[in-house]
Design an enzyme around this catalytic site. Structure first.
Site, short mmCIF file in Angstrom:
data_model
loop_
_atom_site.label_atom_id
_atom_site.label_comp_id
_atom_site.label_asym_id
_atom_site.label_seq_id
_atom_site.Cartn_x
_atom_site.Cartn_y
_atom_site.Cartn_z
N SER A 21 39.11 36.52 48.80
CA SER A 21 40.64 36.50 49.28
C SER A 21 41.00 35.45 50.23
CB SER A 21 41.07 37.62 49.56
OG SER A 21 42.49 38.03 49.32
N ASP B 210 43.08 39.86 38.32
CA ASP B 210 43.51 39.75 39.31
C ASP B 210 45.01 38.91 39.18
OD1 ASP B 210 44.33 39.52 42.20
OD2 ASP B 210 42.99 37.95 42.75
N HIS C 156 40.67 41.66 41.57
CA HIS C 156 40.52 40.86 42.86
C HIS C 156 39.32 41.08 43.39
CE1 HIS C 156 42.32 38.88 46.31
NE2 HIS C 156 41.82 39.65 47.15
#
Length: 640
Positions: free
Chosen positions: A182, A389, A453
């Site tokens: 991320s 994601d 994710h």
């Protein structure tokens, strides 16, 4: 020489009121971690070190302390050291340790149990809470001076690793890998660039950090490009379409974002509010307002678009098990076992909103601007993405790659290589589809199928295959001109697979040799039983020579075929660079160093309209049709 360097360089850069601690001072006893006492096999329990690494802050008398937790295999030495960072910004890397790539998971009682897909079985791994204010990382002053720019975050990280290697000097010999997910897509390239500049500023007589690779999962590396991917991605996945009454509003937000980027001129911002508006509107307009829908099924989960959540959380309550982590750190004795003062430390919470608010990056440009020089330096960069994601989706990352210029091309060139990736389950011994891999000029993109994710949370064993691909713990198969990669839960299974193939080849070779010998013997027998030949026939010695020569030729051809087949099957490396060159120093990709010239791979394999191979299931020895997609239900950009 190392000791001299440590005493002069590190002591000159680290100012601490406390004595320098050694590794033994950070040792974590497994008996003090709730849940480990019931593990019968001690080799399954990692060797652990944890605590605060202090270094000088930016204010008079300030000492910043980053919390770390290190794991290594208790019996196997590794020459690789991975530093792992979660994103947010402001989200604790204990997410990684206890929910993702680390050795543990936490049950509802707050006790840990083992994660079979832990990365510590391949390399030593250190989870770091940073920047200051994240997780258990803090300052000795009453008020925390939160970092406002990635330049400051990077400077603090460099001070941290200087201090870390003072306490763990043996780790200086290890190959360094920076990994995370991320917003770590910003941290990692900044840290890599700083390490490269640090090494360049040292004479050859000094010990340099052996940085080798960057592994970025679902990374937020290019805010502008990735923000512009939201609407097209949502339409592609059927989350919204043009018939929706609010679709014109989304188109307008998309256009405003593009206009803001186009009008930046020489004053490029790190990110644009106009672009951040797109995802907010998408979450609003895709709500399920039906009265029959459960409260926790109203909103799209931005971390896995196949899941739903309550509004406006939209993924903040995910993944499963997140609610158990605070319970673990609240257990009596846990903080002390990790060398933390429970009376001084605040209760653990996943993400700190103040870190997010303060890190506005008024000076820094996004990390995508650093990646070309990092790639051209010879470092390997892996961008691996869970294809479910939404917030850091595949399209946004691939668009970022295509817009980026490094070497002599923008994006993936015509010489890029594509491989379908399968993973061997050690229990069923089935080779299951894992994703696909695309590589060109030191950059590798990996799409992990049916993953979110947080890939390591819902695809633990397969996520470790990403590390295996970097470390060359994979097999390459070539079938009908198509290239396949095979990783495994247990590396011994790959060796067994090789040995089984070798034995099959050996048996085939023996059978062929026996067949040729039989033919030769029959020729000799016929020769002895036949009638005398006329005088104009060739002598027997010449005829025998012809038979033997022909037999040897057949054997040679068969042996060559079997050897080539066997050798190709045993290759423990992938991704040939057609030019055999990745930078000015002729540095090859680390996981393709042992690949021989002459293997003819179809590097222009067509991957379908989506640009990727069709996922399917594979049992040993054959590749079969596509199974129905399944999702294992199981956070990071804290604010939309």
């Amino acid at each position: 020489m190392r000791g001299s360097w440590l005493q002069t360089y590190i002591f000159a850069t680290v100012v601490s009121a406390n004595p320098v601690l050694s590794a033994v001072d950070y040792y974590v006893s497994p008996e003090l971690i709730p849940g480990l006492s019931i593990v019968e096999d001690e080799e399954l329990i990692p060797e652990m070190y944890a605590g605060h690494i202090p270094f000088a802050g930016d204010r008079d008398g300030e000492e910043i302390s980053y919390f770390f937790w290190k794991f290594s295999h208790p019996r196997q030495y590794s020459d690789s050291l991975v530093f792992w960072f979660n994103g947010g910004p402001g989200c604790s890397s204990m997410d990684g340790a206890l929910l993702e790539s680390g050795p543990f998971r936490v049950d509802a009682d707050g006790s840990v149990y083992l994660n079979e897909g832990s990365w510590h079985n391949r390399a030593d791994i250190v989870y770091v809470d940073q920047p200051v204010g994240t997780g258990f990382s803090t300052s000795n002053l009453e008020s925390i001076n939160y970092d406002e720019d990635l330049e400051t975050v990077t400077e603090h990280f460099m001070r941290f690793i200087d201090s870390y290697f003072q306490s763990f000097p043996d780790d200086l010999d290890k190959e360094l890998v920076l990994a995370g997910e991320s917003y770590a897509g910003q941290y990692i390239p900044f840290f890599a660039d700083a390490i490269m500049r640090h090494n360049a500023g040292l004479d050859d007589d000094y010990v340099k950090y052996k940085l080798k690779a960057l592994l970025i999962g679902n990374g937020w590396v290019d805010p502008s490009t990735q923000s512009l991917s939201y609407l097209p991605f949502a339409v592609e996945k059927g989350l919204i379409d043009q018939s929706h009454p609010n679709f014109p509003d989304l188109l307008k937000a998309h256009e405003e974002c593009q206009n803001a980027i186009n009008s930046k001129g020489s004053e490029e911002k790190f990110s644009y509010q106009e672009c951040e508006k797109i995802i907010t509107l998408l979450l609003k307009y895709t709500k399920d307002t039906s009265s029959k829908v459960d409260e926790n099924q109203v909103c799209l989960n931005v971390y896995d678009y196949t899941l739903r959540d309550s509004y406006p959380s939209c993924g903040m309550n995910w993944p499963e098990g997140l609610q158990n982590v605070p319970e673990f750190f609240s257990k009596p004795g846990v903080m002390e076992a990790l060398h933390l003062d429970s009376e001084k430390m605040q209760r653990w919470h996943e993400c700190d909103s103040k870190v997010l608010e303060k890190l506005s990056n008024p000076k820094s440009r996004p990390s995508v601007n650093l990646l070309p020089s990092i790639l051209e330096s010879g470092l390997d960069v892996f961008l691996f993405n869970g294809d479910h994601d939404f917030i850091c989706n595949n399209k946004g990352v691939l668009d970022t790659i295509n817009n980026m210029e490094w070497g002599t091309h923008s994006g993936f060139s015509e010489n890029s290589q594509i491989y379908e990736w399968y993973h061997l389950d050690s229990q069923t011994y089935e080779e299951q589809v894992a994703g696909y891999v695309k590589h060109d000029r030191n950059l590798t993109f990996i799409s992990v199928y049916n993953a979110s994710h947080m890939i390591a949370s819902d695809k633990s064993l397969i996520s470790r295959g990403v590390l295996d691909i970097y470390m060359n713990n994979v097999l390459l198969e070539v079938q009908d001109g198509q290239n396949f990669l095979l990783s495994a839960d247990d590396l011994a299974d790959l060796d067994n697979d090789e040995e089984s193939e070798d034995q099959d080849d050996a048996d085939d070779e023996d059978t062929n040799n026996e067949h040729v010998d039989d033919e030769t013997d029959n020729e000799d027998l016929d020769e002895h039983q036949s009638e005398p030949k006329p005088s104009d026939e060739p002598p027997k010695s010449f005829k025998r020579f012809v038979v033997v020569a022909a037999s040897c030729s057949v054997i040679a051809v068969i042996a060559y075929f079997l050897y080539f087949k066997r050798f190709r099957r045993k290759i423990r490396a992938i991704l040939v660079d057609p030019n055999h060159r990745h930078d000015a120093q002729n540095k090859t990709v680390s996981w393709a160093d042992d690949l021989e010239d002459g293997l003819d791979f179809d590097i222009d394999q067509e991957m379908g309209s989506s640009g990727k191979p069709t996922p399917g299931s594979k049992k040993k020895g054959s590749y079969t049709s596509v199974p129905s997609n399944t999702v294992d239900e199981s956070f990071e950009l804290d604010d939309f």
